[in-house]
Design a protein around this motif. Sequence first.
Motif, PDB file in Angstrom:
ATOM      1  N   ASP A  34      -1.614  -4.524   1.378  1.00 45.01           N
ATOM      2  CA  ASP A  34      -2.063  -3.247   0.816  1.00 45.01           C
ATOM      3  C   ASP A  34      -3.122  -2.597   1.705  1.00 45.01           C
ATOM      4  O   ASP A  34      -3.124  -1.378   1.909  1.00 45.01           O
ATOM      5  CB  ASP A  34      -2.650  -3.460  -0.584  1.00 45.01           C
ATOM      6  CG  ASP A  34      -1.585  -3.815  -1.617  1.00 45.01           C
ATOM      7  OD1 ASP A  34      -0.431  -4.053  -1.212  1.00 45.01           O
ATOM      8  OD2 ASP A  34      -1.912  -3.859  -2.811  1.00 45.01           O
ATOM      9  N   ALA A  35      -4.029  -3.421   2.240  1.00 48.38           N
ATOM     10  CA  ALA A  35      -5.094  -2.904   3.110  1.00 48.38           C
ATOM     11  C   ALA A  35      -4.505  -2.276   4.368  1.00 48.38           C
ATOM     12  O   ALA A  35      -4.976  -1.231   4.840  1.00 48.38           O
ATOM     13  CB  ALA A  35      -6.067  -4.022   3.475  1.00 48.38           C
ATOM     14  N   LYS A  36      -3.465  -2.897   4.906  1.00 49.01           N
ATOM     15  CA  LYS A  36      -2.804  -2.332   6.081  1.00 49.01           C
ATOM     16  C   LYS A  36      -2.176  -0.977   5.742  1.00 49.01           C
ATOM     17  O   LYS A  36      -2.281  -0.025   6.525  1.00 49.01           O
ATOM     18  CB  LYS A  36      -1.729  -3.295   6.607  1.00 49.01           C
ATOM     19  CG  LYS A  36      -2.270  -4.538   7.269  1.00 49.01           C
ATOM     20  CD  LYS A  36      -1.196  -5.302   8.045  1.00 49.01           C
ATOM     21  CE  LYS A  36      -0.155  -5.918   7.151  1.00 49.01           C
ATOM     22  NZ  LYS A  36       0.818  -6.733   7.929  1.00 49.01           N
ATOM     23  N   ALA A  37      -1.542  -0.906   4.576  1.00 46.67           N
ATOM     24  CA  ALA A  37      -0.907   0.352   4.161  1.00 46.67           C
ATOM     25  C   ALA A  37      -1.933   1.463   3.980  1.00 46.67           C
ATOM     26  O   ALA A  37      -1.729   2.596   4.436  1.00 46.67           O
ATOM     27  CB  ALA A  37      -0.133   0.134   2.859  1.00 46.67           C
ATOM     28  N   VAL A  38      -3.043   1.153   3.337  1.00 46.91           N
ATOM     29  CA  VAL A  38      -4.091   2.159   3.126  1.00 46.91           C
ATOM     30  C   VAL A  38      -4.704   2.582   4.457  1.00 46.91           C
ATOM     31  O   VAL A  38      -4.961   3.768   4.693  1.00 46.91           O
ATOM     32  CB  VAL A  38      -5.179   1.617   2.170  1.00 46.91           C
ATOM     33  CG1 VAL A  38      -6.378   2.562   2.130  1.00 46.91           C
ATOM     34  CG2 VAL A  38      -4.616   1.432   0.766  1.00 46.91           C
ATOM     35  N   SER A  39      -4.929   1.631   5.346  1.00 47.98           N
ATOM     36  CA  SER A  39      -5.467   1.945   6.672  1.00 47.98           C
ATOM     37  C   SER A  39      -4.590   2.965   7.392  1.00 47.98           C
ATOM     38  O   SER A  39      -5.080   3.969   7.932  1.00 47.98           O
ATOM     39  CB  SER A  39      -5.558   0.659   7.503  1.00 47.98           C
ATOM     40  OG  SER A  39      -5.844   0.949   8.854  1.00 47.98           O
ATOM     41  N   ILE A  40      -3.284   2.701   7.391  1.00 46.01           N
ATOM     42  CA  ILE A  40      -2.337   3.596   8.064  1.00 46.01           C
ATOM     43  C   ILE A  40      -2.280   4.944   7.360  1.00 46.01           C
ATOM     44  O   ILE A  40      -2.245   6.002   7.998  1.00 46.01           O
ATOM     45  CB  ILE A  40      -0.946   2.936   8.119  1.00 46.01           C
ATOM     46  CG1 ILE A  40      -0.990   1.721   9.052  1.00 46.01           C
ATOM     47  CG2 ILE A  40       0.126   3.919   8.564  1.00 46.01           C
ATOM     48  CD1 ILE A  40       0.202   0.800   8.923  1.00 46.01           C
ATOM     49  N   GLU A  41      -2.320   4.907   6.039  1.00 39.34           N
ATOM     50  CA  GLU A  41      -2.262   6.145   5.258  1.00 39.34           C
ATOM     51  C   GLU A  41      -3.475   7.027   5.543  1.00 39.34           C
ATOM     52  O   GLU A  41      -3.355   8.249   5.670  1.00 39.34           O
ATOM     53  CB  GLU A  41      -2.208   5.801   3.767  1.00 39.34           C
ATOM     54  CG  GLU A  41      -1.819   6.946   2.873  1.00 39.34           C
ATOM     55  CD  GLU A  41      -0.399   7.422   3.115  1.00 39.34           C
ATOM     56  OE1 GLU A  41      -0.140   8.612   2.901  1.00 39.34           O
ATOM     57  OE2 GLU A  41       0.439   6.606   3.535  1.00 39.34           O
ATOM     58  N   VAL A  42      -4.643   6.411   5.640  1.00 40.49           N
ATOM     59  CA  VAL A  42      -5.873   7.168   5.897  1.00 40.49           C
ATOM     60  C   VAL A  42      -5.895   7.708   7.324  1.00 40.49           C
ATOM     61  O   VAL A  42      -6.242   8.873   7.561  1.00 40.49           O
ATOM     62  CB  VAL A  42      -7.116   6.289   5.638  1.00 40.49           C
ATOM     63  CG1 VAL A  42      -8.387   6.992   6.104  1.00 40.49           C
ATOM     64  CG2 VAL A  42      -7.225   5.956   4.147  1.00 40.49           C
TER      65      VAL A  42
END
Length: 317
Positions: free
Chosen positions: A253-261
């Motif tokens: 999830d942290a990877k997904a949020v990082s990329i999203e941001v």
Amino acid sequence: MSVILKFSQFIQKTFALWVVFFAFIALCFPSAFVWMKAYIPWVLGIIMLGMGMTMTVDDFKGVLQSPKAVFIGVVAQFVIMPGLAYALCQIFQLPAEIAVGVLLVGCCPGGTASNVIAYMAKANTALSVACTSVSTFLAPVLTPAIFYVLASQWIPIDAGSMFIDILKVVIFPIILGVMLRTFFKQKTEQYIQVMPLISVIAIVLIVAAIIAASKASILQSGLLILGVVMLHNGLGFLLGYWASRLFKLPYADAKAVSIEVGMQNSGLGVTLAALHFATSPVTAVPSAIFSLWHNISGPALATYWAAKADNMKEDQS
């Protein structure tokens, strides 16, 4: 159709190279692309229509399945990137026209390319799609509001007009795309397969048009803008990741949020700049360069995370 699909996949994999190539051509022969600037809102509308055609009800169910992660991702999107943009404008004492452009791309929602990058990085792709969907539908309100608060010290901002423009070029095409997918599912399935190719071509043309229209400004301030964009994007990835870990989200999830941001809807930034700051073409340049750069940095980060995930699997086996 298989030939077209293979060609589409090839173009997607080499997307960054095509953006760089046509940006260079636009610098050398601006007259070949500058006419496209008038059609940027329509081109972005086509991209958003394609995004809508790929969306289903299941995409929105992801919001209900992991509301905490989606909430963190969306809040991080509209806090970290505008905040970083403002800080970079102050630190580098950017000229007003460039500062407004940096803030504009910082206030945009997450970009659709983030979903592909999340998949490549072996992150939580469903979460990435949910965050993109929610931030995009909040953009008509949050993008003009945040941009007004941060940028009005440099230039007068018509937030109401910006709200209407985002509805026209983003929300309405997406809703139309969803409706087409719902009522004409079999027919739209054929078009969905070529939409990524159309989106790549559209983004390349948007970037080329802005580069062509802003040649003089780029030659004068291009390196400064590129440096700011690289910092903005890189710090967005970093802070998005650590904000997620701070709130104890799982690694995927942290990877997904990082990329999203870190990855913005820079096409929207270009379009809003072209519509609202047409007398200052350089205002659109940060968004255009962001579009170029995050399609280089995003795949690079995804490659690193994918390799790390593979190594972790090998260690566990």
